[in-house]
Design a protein around this motif. Structure first.
Motif, PDB file in Angstrom:
ATOM      1  N   GLY A 233       0.815  -1.207   0.000  1.00 54.77           N
ATOM      2  CA  GLY A 233       0.000   0.000   0.000  1.00 54.77           C
ATOM      3  C   GLY A 233       0.849   1.257   0.000  1.00 54.77           C
ATOM      4  N   PHE A 234       1.933   1.246   0.763  1.00 53.98           N
ATOM      5  CA  PHE A 234       2.835   2.397   0.788  1.00 53.98           C
ATOM      6  C   PHE A 234       3.507   2.582  -0.570  1.00 53.98           C
ATOM      7  CE2 PHE A 234       6.999   4.338   1.573  1.00 53.98           C
ATOM      8  CZ  PHE A 234       6.588   5.517   2.180  1.00 53.98           C
ATOM      9  N   ALA A 235       3.994   1.487  -1.156  1.00 54.60           N
ATOM     10  CA  ALA A 235       4.679   1.584  -2.452  1.00 54.60           C
ATOM     11  C   ALA A 235       3.719   2.016  -3.555  1.00 54.60           C
ATOM     12  CB  ALA A 235       5.313   0.241  -2.803  1.00 54.60           C
ATOM     13  N   ALA A 236       2.512   1.459  -3.567  1.00 51.61           N
ATOM     14  CA  ALA A 236       1.534   1.852  -4.580  1.00 51.61           C
ATOM     15  C   ALA A 236       1.119   3.309  -4.400  1.00 51.61           C
ATOM     16  CB  ALA A 236       0.312   0.940  -4.514  1.00 51.61           C
TER      17      ALA A 236
ATOM     18  N   GLY B 272      -7.417   3.671 -10.731  1.00 46.94           N
ATOM     19  CA  GLY B 272      -6.685   2.429 -10.512  1.00 46.94           C
ATOM     20  C   GLY B 272      -6.381   2.179  -9.045  1.00 46.94           C
ATOM     21  N   PHE B 273      -5.952   3.221  -8.348  1.00 41.76           N
ATOM     22  CA  PHE B 273      -5.610   3.052  -6.934  1.00 41.76           C
ATOM     23  C   PHE B 273      -6.844   2.745  -6.101  1.00 41.76           C
ATOM     24  CE2 PHE B 273      -4.742   4.608  -2.637  1.00 41.76           C
ATOM     25  CZ  PHE B 273      -3.607   3.876  -2.347  1.00 41.76           C
TER      26      PHE B 273
ATOM     27  N   LEU C  99      -3.839   1.718   5.234  1.00 44.38           N
ATOM     28  CA  LEU C  99      -2.904   2.436   6.110  1.00 44.38           C
ATOM     29  C   LEU C  99      -1.622   2.783   5.378  1.00 44.38           C
ATOM     30  CD1 LEU C  99      -3.196   0.609   9.539  1.00 44.38           C
ATOM     31  CD2 LEU C  99      -3.803   2.964   9.021  1.00 44.38           C
ATOM     32  N   GLY C 100      -1.105   1.860   4.579  1.00 42.79           N
ATOM     33  CA  GLY C 100       0.098   2.133   3.799  1.00 42.79           C
ATOM     34  C   GLY C 100      -0.108   3.261   2.813  1.00 42.79           C
ATOM     35  N   GLY C 101      -1.257   3.261   2.132  1.00 45.89           N
ATOM     36  CA  GLY C 101      -1.575   4.356   1.209  1.00 45.89           C
ATOM     37  C   GLY C 101      -1.731   5.674   1.938  1.00 45.89           C
ATOM     38  N   GLY C 102      -2.334   5.660   3.124  1.00 41.62           N
ATOM     39  CA  GLY C 102      -2.479   6.883   3.916  1.00 41.62           C
ATOM     40  C   GLY C 102      -1.144   7.418   4.399  1.00 41.62           C
ATOM     41  N   VAL C 103      -0.257   6.543   4.811  1.00 43.96           N
ATOM     42  CA  VAL C 103       1.079   6.976   5.239  1.00 43.96           C
ATOM     43  C   VAL C 103       1.838   7.582   4.064  1.00 43.96           C
ATOM     44  CG1 VAL C 103       3.322   6.122   6.060  1.00 43.96           C
ATOM     45  CG2 VAL C 103       1.220   5.414   7.189  1.00 43.96           C
ATOM     46  N   ALA C 104       1.686   7.011   2.879  1.00 43.67           N
ATOM     47  CA  ALA C 104       2.338   7.568   1.689  1.00 43.67           C
ATOM     48  C   ALA C 104       1.798   8.953   1.378  1.00 43.67           C
ATOM     49  CB  ALA C 104       2.133   6.644   0.488  1.00 43.67           C
TER      50      ALA C 104
ATOM     51  N   ILE D 270       0.469  11.119   3.554  1.00 42.10           N
ATOM     52  CA  ILE D 270       0.960  12.041   4.581  1.00 42.10           C
ATOM     53  C   ILE D 270       2.432  12.348   4.358  1.00 42.10           C
ATOM     54  CG2 ILE D 270       1.455  12.240   7.050  1.00 42.10           C
ATOM     55  CD1 ILE D 270      -1.167  10.682   7.515  1.00 42.10           C
ATOM     56  N   ALA D 271       3.225  11.340   4.040  1.00 39.95           N
ATOM     57  CA  ALA D 271       4.654  11.539   3.822  1.00 39.95           C
ATOM     58  C   ALA D 271       4.925  12.421   2.608  1.00 39.95           C
ATOM     59  CB  ALA D 271       5.365  10.196   3.660  1.00 39.95           C
ATOM     60  N   ALA D 272       4.091  12.323   1.586  1.00 34.51           N
ATOM     61  CA  ALA D 272       4.292  13.137   0.385  1.00 34.51           C
ATOM     62  C   ALA D 272       3.975  14.604   0.637  1.00 34.51           C
ATOM     63  CB  ALA D 272       3.432  12.614  -0.749  1.00 34.51           C
ATOM     64  N   ASN D 273       3.097  14.887   1.582  1.00 32.76           N
ATOM     65  CA  ASN D 273       2.703  16.267   1.852  1.00 32.76           C
ATOM     66  C   ASN D 273       3.503  16.931   2.961  1.00 32.76           C
ATOM     67  OD1 ASN D 273       0.728  16.364  -0.129  1.00 32.76           O
ATOM     68  ND2 ASN D 273      -0.764  15.392   1.214  1.00 32.76           N
ATOM     69  N   MET D 274       4.404  16.212   3.589  1.00 32.22           N
ATOM     70  CA  MET D 274       5.235  16.807   4.640  1.00 32.22           C
ATOM     71  C   MET D 274       6.378  17.583   4.006  1.00 32.22           C
ATOM     72  SD  MET D 274       5.388  13.879   7.554  1.00 32.22           S
ATOM     73  CE  MET D 274       6.318  14.928   8.632  1.00 32.22           C
ATOM     74  N   PRO D 275       6.801  18.697   4.636  1.00 30.42           N
ATOM     75  CA  PRO D 275       7.934  19.447   4.086  1.00 30.42           C
ATOM     76  C   PRO D 275       9.229  18.659   4.222  1.00 30.42           C
ATOM     77  CG  PRO D 275       7.290  20.344   6.204  1.00 30.42           C
ATOM     78  CD  PRO D 275       6.278  19.305   5.846  1.00 30.42           C
ATOM     79  N   LYS D 276      10.141  18.932   3.306  1.00 28.31           N
ATOM     80  CA  LYS D 276      11.435  18.257   3.342  1.00 28.31           C
ATOM     81  C   LYS D 276      12.259  18.775   4.526  1.00 28.31           C
ATOM     82  CE  LYS D 276      10.999  16.277  -0.762  1.00 28.31           C
ATOM     83  NZ  LYS D 276       9.833  15.482  -0.701  1.00 28.31           N
ATOM     84  N   ARG D 277      13.126  17.933   5.054  1.00 34.58           N
ATOM     85  CA  ARG D 277      13.944  18.326   6.205  1.00 34.58           C
ATOM     86  C   ARG D 277      14.946  19.410   5.836  1.00 34.58           C
ATOM     87  NH1 ARG D 277      15.364  12.505   8.912  1.00 34.58           N
ATOM     88  NH2 ARG D 277      13.232  11.929   9.381  1.00 34.58           N
ATOM     89  N   GLY D 278      15.536  19.306   4.667  1.00 34.74           N
ATOM     90  CA  GLY D 278      16.536  20.286   4.236  1.00 34.74           C
ATOM     91  C   GLY D 278      15.936  21.648   3.977  1.00 34.74           C
ATOM     92  N   ASP D 279      14.674  21.728   3.578  1.00 27.05           N
ATOM     93  CA  ASP D 279      14.027  23.002   3.301  1.00 27.05           C
ATOM     94  C   ASP D 279      13.880  23.835   4.563  1.00 27.05           C
ATOM     95  OD1 ASP D 279      13.855  22.209   0.700  1.00 27.05           O
ATOM     96  OD2 ASP D 279      11.720  21.665   0.800  1.00 27.05           O
ATOM     97  N   ASP D 280      13.579  23.188   5.688  1.00 27.45           N
ATOM     98  CA  ASP D 280      13.417  23.929   6.932  1.00 27.45           C
ATOM     99  C   ASP D 280      14.741  24.543   7.396  1.00 27.45           C
ATOM    100  OD1 ASP D 280      10.764  23.246   7.001  1.00 27.45           O
ATOM    101  OD2 ASP D 280      11.083  21.501   8.299  1.00 27.45           O
ATOM    102  N   GLU D 281      15.823  23.795   7.247  1.00 27.74           N
ATOM    103  CA  GLU D 281      17.123  24.293   7.674  1.00 27.74           C
ATOM    104  C   GLU D 281      17.594  25.437   6.788  1.00 27.74           C
ATOM    105  OE1 GLU D 281      19.593  20.880   7.588  1.00 27.74           O
ATOM    106  OE2 GLU D 281      18.547  19.876   9.241  1.00 27.74           O
ATOM    107  N   GLU D 282      17.371  25.336   5.475  1.00 27.45           N
ATOM    108  CA  GLU D 282      17.798  26.381   4.543  1.00 27.45           C
ATOM    109  C   GLU D 282      17.004  27.657   4.753  1.00 27.45           C
ATOM    110  OE1 GLU D 282      17.553  24.871   0.617  1.00 27.45           O
ATOM    111  OE2 GLU D 282      18.995  23.279   0.958  1.00 27.45           O
ATOM    112  N   SER D 283      15.718  27.543   4.992  1.00 24.24           N
ATOM    113  CA  SER D 283      14.899  28.746   5.190  1.00 24.24           C
ATOM    114  C   SER D 283      15.256  29.445   6.497  1.00 24.24           C
ATOM    115  CB  SER D 283      13.421  28.413   5.143  1.00 24.24           C
ATOM    116  OG  SER D 283      13.096  27.523   6.203  1.00 24.24           O
TER     117      SER D 283
END
Length: 96
Positions: free
Chosen positions: A25-28, A50-51, A72-77, A79-92
């Motif tokens: 589910g996460f990979a799909a 399809g999904f 649950l795997g699809g939901g985690v994917a 949520i993970a896709a909509n979270m900000p990147k870690r490097g973006d917070d440090e650069e800003s």
């Protein structure tokens, strides 16, 4: 074979099935979300259908635990896709 061993192997089989559907589910979900951003609207419709068609088919033909793990795997994917990147917070924070 003693009955306790058969029961333990059955439990391990159920756990492996649930973990496999969670990973699938996460990979799909990641695949659909990655392809969705840069695709034409026709492909976006096909990806969404399809999904959700796969989720509906799993709900009908798989066990409740396995289809729930896929969701649950699809939901985690998602949520993970909509979270900000870690490097973006440090650069800003450095630019300020």
């Amino acid at each position: 074979m003693p009955p306790i061993i058969a029961e333990l192997l059955g439990l391990v089989g159920y756990l492996v099935r649930v973990l496999g559907f969670l990973l699938f589910g996460f990979a799909a979900g990641r695949f659909v979300l990655d392809q969705f951003k840069n695709a034409a609207w026709q492909v976006q419709v096909a990806l969404a259908l399809g999904f959700f068609g796969l989720a509906a088919a799993l709900t009908n033909y798989a066990t409740p635990g396995a289809s729930g793990a896929f969701a649950l795997g699809g939901g985690v994917a998602l949520i993970a896709a909509n979270m900000p990147k870690r490097g973006d917070d440090e650069e800003s924070s450095k630019k300020k």
